[in-house]
Design a protein around this motif. Structure first.
Motif, short mmCIF file in Angstrom:
data_model
loop_
_atom_site.label_atom_id
_atom_site.label_comp_id
_atom_site.label_asym_id
_atom_site.label_seq_id
_atom_site.Cartn_x
_atom_site.Cartn_y
_atom_site.Cartn_z
N GLN A 34 32.81 50.57 32.95
CA GLN A 34 32.97 50.52 34.40
C GLN A 34 31.70 50.98 35.08
O GLN A 34 31.00 51.87 34.60
CB GLN A 34 34.18 51.35 34.85
N ALA A 38 33.91 49.60 40.91
CA ALA A 38 35.02 49.07 40.13
C ALA A 38 35.42 50.07 39.04
O ALA A 38 34.59 50.50 38.24
CB ALA A 38 34.64 47.73 39.49
N ASN A 56 39.16 49.16 43.30
CA ASN A 56 37.90 49.06 44.03
C ASN A 56 37.80 50.28 44.94
O ASN A 56 38.48 50.37 45.96
CB ASN A 56 37.87 47.77 44.86
N LEU A 67 32.32 42.03 43.03
CA LEU A 67 33.18 42.70 42.06
C LEU A 67 33.36 41.80 40.85
O LEU A 67 33.52 40.58 40.99
CB LEU A 67 34.56 43.01 42.64
N TYR A 69 35.66 41.77 37.28
CA TYR A 69 36.67 42.34 36.40
C TYR A 69 36.80 41.45 35.15
O TYR A 69 36.76 40.22 35.24
CB TYR A 69 38.04 42.39 37.07
#
Length: 274
Positions: A34, A38, A56, A67, A69
């Motif tokens: 990470q 995030a 977030n 962002l 993921y």
């Protein structure tokens, strides 16, 4: 040079940058990364299936934010992914710049992956580009839901201008199984009452199950109803797809929760508490 000491210089504003990646194996967590805003949390759960909750920490998205993921479950594993709360896309101060979200999902042989983010709320003049890609093995089971809310009715918000590009791609064993591109802009919103478009709705959702025999669940889902929600259910060739719309986000959320509970035969993640 700024016209006023209080004007906003969009080029100087700090932008959100965030990446969160999780890999889960049969025996537990294999990798966690990470960065920036995030975060990926793994709460304690009573179920045997682990959960990953993405967050977030910036509190929302606006022009120029990014962002990323990624969620992967290895062969034979099971995993549930969700978000800690609704994502919000706010007004963009930089003309032409979009907030960008990338979601990559991978399910190995015989794996089970549920991607169940909470709703995305779009505010006036928001600009959001999102790409969700899933790569699943031939015998994997993949379930997803996606909800979009165009302003909050309880707050008296009516969205007239925004840009949303929301694309979903699902590949099974390398073959494209499902492609859903969604584009919403001021031109479409001006015709929001058109029955062929939004039909007056401000909240829309897609739920999809991709698994051997998924089409057989269509008859279980079709009887599910909720006041104010209009929905269509289709099942074919190992796919079950539900599309729904409502005049506000809350009834749509309740409907989607009932559909997911019926499909999964299990409770939703705790962060989904109504």
């Amino acid at each position: 040079m700024l016209d006023s000491p209080y004007a906003i210089d969009a080029a100087r504003l700090q932008r959100v940058r965030g990446r969160a990646h999780v890999v889960m194996g049969v025996s537990g967590l294999k990798d966690l990364y990470q960065q920036g805003s995030a975060k990926a949390m793994l709460p304690r759960v009573h179920s045997a299936v682990p959960e990953v909750v993405f967050l977030n920490t910036s509190g929302g998205l606006t022009a120029g934010d990014r962002l990323d993921y990624r969620l992967e479950v290895e062969a034979g594993g099971a995993l549930i992914g969700t978000t800690q709360t609704a994502e919000r896309a706010y007004a963009s101060v930089a003309e032409g710049a979009d907030a960008e979200v990338s979601v990559d999902l991978v399910a190995g042989a015989g794996a089970r992956l549920d991607w169940l983010p909470q709703e995305t709320i779009l505010f006036e003049t928001a600009r959001l580009t999102r790409l969700t890609r899933a790569e699943i093995a031939g015998d994997a089971r993949f379930l997803f839901s996606e909800m979009v809310v165009l302003g909050r009715a309880a707050m008296g918000e009516t969205v007239e201008t925004l840009h949303l590009s929301d694309r979903r791609e699902i590949r099974r064993a390398g073959r494209l199984e499902f492609l859903e591109p969604l584009e919403i802009d001021a031109g479409l919103l001006a015709q929001r009452d058109n029955p062929a478009l939004l039909s007056g709705a401000r909240a829309i959702a897609t739920v999809g199950l991709f698994a051997p025999g998924a089409e057989a669940l269509a008859d279980l889902v079709k009887p599910i109803q909720h006041d104010g929600v209009t929905a269509g259910v289709s099942g074919w060739n190992g796919k079950l797809v539900i599309r729904a719309m409502a005049p506000d986000g809350y009834p749509l959320r309740r409907y989607v929760a009932r559909v997911l509970t019926k499909i999964r035969q299990a409770d939703l993640p705790r962060v989904w508490q109504m």
